[in-house]
Design an enzyme around this catalytic site. Structure first.
Site, short mmCIF file in Angstrom:
data_model
loop_
_atom_site.label_atom_id
_atom_site.label_comp_id
_atom_site.label_asym_id
_atom_site.label_seq_id
_atom_site.Cartn_x
_atom_site.Cartn_y
_atom_site.Cartn_z
N LYS A 176 0.90 -1.37 -0.09
CA LYS A 176 -0.20 -0.07 0.01
C LYS A 176 0.81 1.18 -0.12
O LYS A 176 1.66 1.42 0.82
CB LYS A 176 -1.00 0.09 1.33
CG LYS A 176 -1.83 -1.22 1.14
CD LYS A 176 -2.83 -1.04 2.63
CE LYS A 176 -2.12 -1.15 3.76
NZ LYS A 176 -2.97 -1.51 4.97
N THR A 209 -8.47 9.88 8.03
CA THR A 209 -7.72 8.81 7.48
C THR A 209 -7.70 7.74 8.71
O THR A 209 -7.25 6.62 8.36
CB THR A 209 -6.34 9.00 7.13
OG1 THR A 209 -5.62 9.62 8.44
CG2 THR A 209 -6.28 10.20 6.09
N GLY A 211 -8.72 4.37 10.35
CA GLY A 211 -9.01 2.92 9.83
C GLY A 211 -8.85 2.84 8.60
O GLY A 211 -9.45 1.95 7.92
N THR A 212 -8.02 3.42 7.62
CA THR A 212 -7.90 3.03 6.31
C THR A 212 -7.39 1.84 5.95
O THR A 212 -7.99 1.06 5.02
CB THR A 212 -6.89 4.19 5.43
OG1 THR A 212 -5.73 4.30 6.34
CG2 THR A 212 -7.58 5.60 5.35
N GLY A 213 -6.53 1.26 6.74
CA GLY A 213 -5.92 -0.15 6.41
C GLY A 213 -6.99 -1.05 6.78
O GLY A 213 -6.84 -2.11 6.15
N CYS A 214 -7.62 -0.88 7.91
CA CYS A 214 -8.69 -2.00 7.97
C CYS A 214 -9.69 -1.94 7.28
O CYS A 214 -10.16 -3.06 6.69
CB CYS A 214 -9.28 -1.59 9.76
SG CYS A 214 -8.05 -1.56 11.00
#
Length: 267
Positions: A176, A209, A211-214
């Site tokens: 990512k 931003t 919680g973007t990865g979750c």
């Protein structure tokens, strides 16, 4: 049949990341979500004030409860915090979820900068869960920690690290690029051999931003639960997250890094 996905992760009391973000994402994408909670966090948009780990035997009991009843089609694994919890998850997946697609988000640090994975748990994560994953979804700092290398600074370095991560056992790696720089945020889906899919998108400027990865990893799991190919699920997840980020400014949540707008298509 109703597509069902399970998230195995920590709870975010502020509602923007972790289990809460995963379940919102599943629901927004037409998938029934179930959960196994590995840790409770006292957390808000400003940071993490405390972490209470769930006992490993109770994590194992949750896994058994969910998988012996529900017809699960995909699994997302997020925050695991400690080596004994990682062991419980690995053993539970062996017993109850063999053959199911597993999306592994190696959660190490919250958006606020607070550490969420103990140092001694990194090796356990690398050895016990990476080989099980159909997809590993590290951001650039997480990839660097897993490999014991400096953080990638360009696409060539991202690709090289993605290929080295493949050597640790996952079937594919989604590197990512959100922590990178430049007008584009480029993710690289790195598969076996020379297989590489470039997933570009505009780099959006927003403070929201959290919680973007979750959200991205659970969106991939939702796609897999619905029967999509890995590439189609990754493309759909990238598109969903970009729209959730673009709509995040419509939300006024907290005083720090607010959440993305998971239900941007509804309200």
């Amino acid at each position: 049949m109703t597509p069902i996905a399970v998230t195995i992760a920590g709870s975010d009391s502020g509602g923007g990341a972790g289990i809460q973000a995963d379940l919102k994402t599943f629901s927004a994408l037409g998938v029934y979500g179930a959960s196994v909670i590995t840790a409770l966090t006292a957390q808000n948009t400003r940071g993490v004030q405390g972490v209470h780990d769930v006992p490993p035997d109770f994590v194992a009991l949750q896994i058994a409860s969910v998988f012996t009843d529900l017809a699960v089609r995909a699994v997302k694994v997020g925050m695991l915090s400690r080596a004994p919890i990682i062991a419980a998850v690995a053993e539970g997946l062996t017993a109850h979820a063999a053959g199911l697609p597993l999306v592994l988000d190696p959660v190490m640090v919250a958006t606020s900068g607070d550490r969420l994975l103990a140092d001694d748990a990194v090796a356990a994560l690398r050895e016990r869960l990476l080989p099980r994953a159909v997809l590993l979804t590290p951001n650039l700092p997480e990839a660097a920690v897993l490999l014991g290398e400096p953080e990638a600074r360009d696409e060539a370095a991202m690709l090289a690290q993605g290929r080295r991560l493949l050597g640790l056992g996952p079937r594919a790696v989604l590197m990512k690029g959100g922590h990178g720089s430049g007008p584009e945020s480029v993710d690289l889906l790195v598969g076996p051999g020379a297989a590489v899919t470039r997933l570009p998108g505009p780099r959006l400027t927003t403070r929201n931003t959290h919680g973007t990865g979750c959200t991205l990893s659970s969106a991939v799991a939702a796609g897999l639960a619905r029967g999509l190919s890995l590439e189609a699920a990754a493309r759909g997840a990238k598109h969903y997250l970009a729209a959730a980020l673009a709509a995040a400014e419509r939300l006024t949540i907290g005083h720090g890094h607010g959440p993305v707008h998971h239900f941007h298509a509804v309200w």
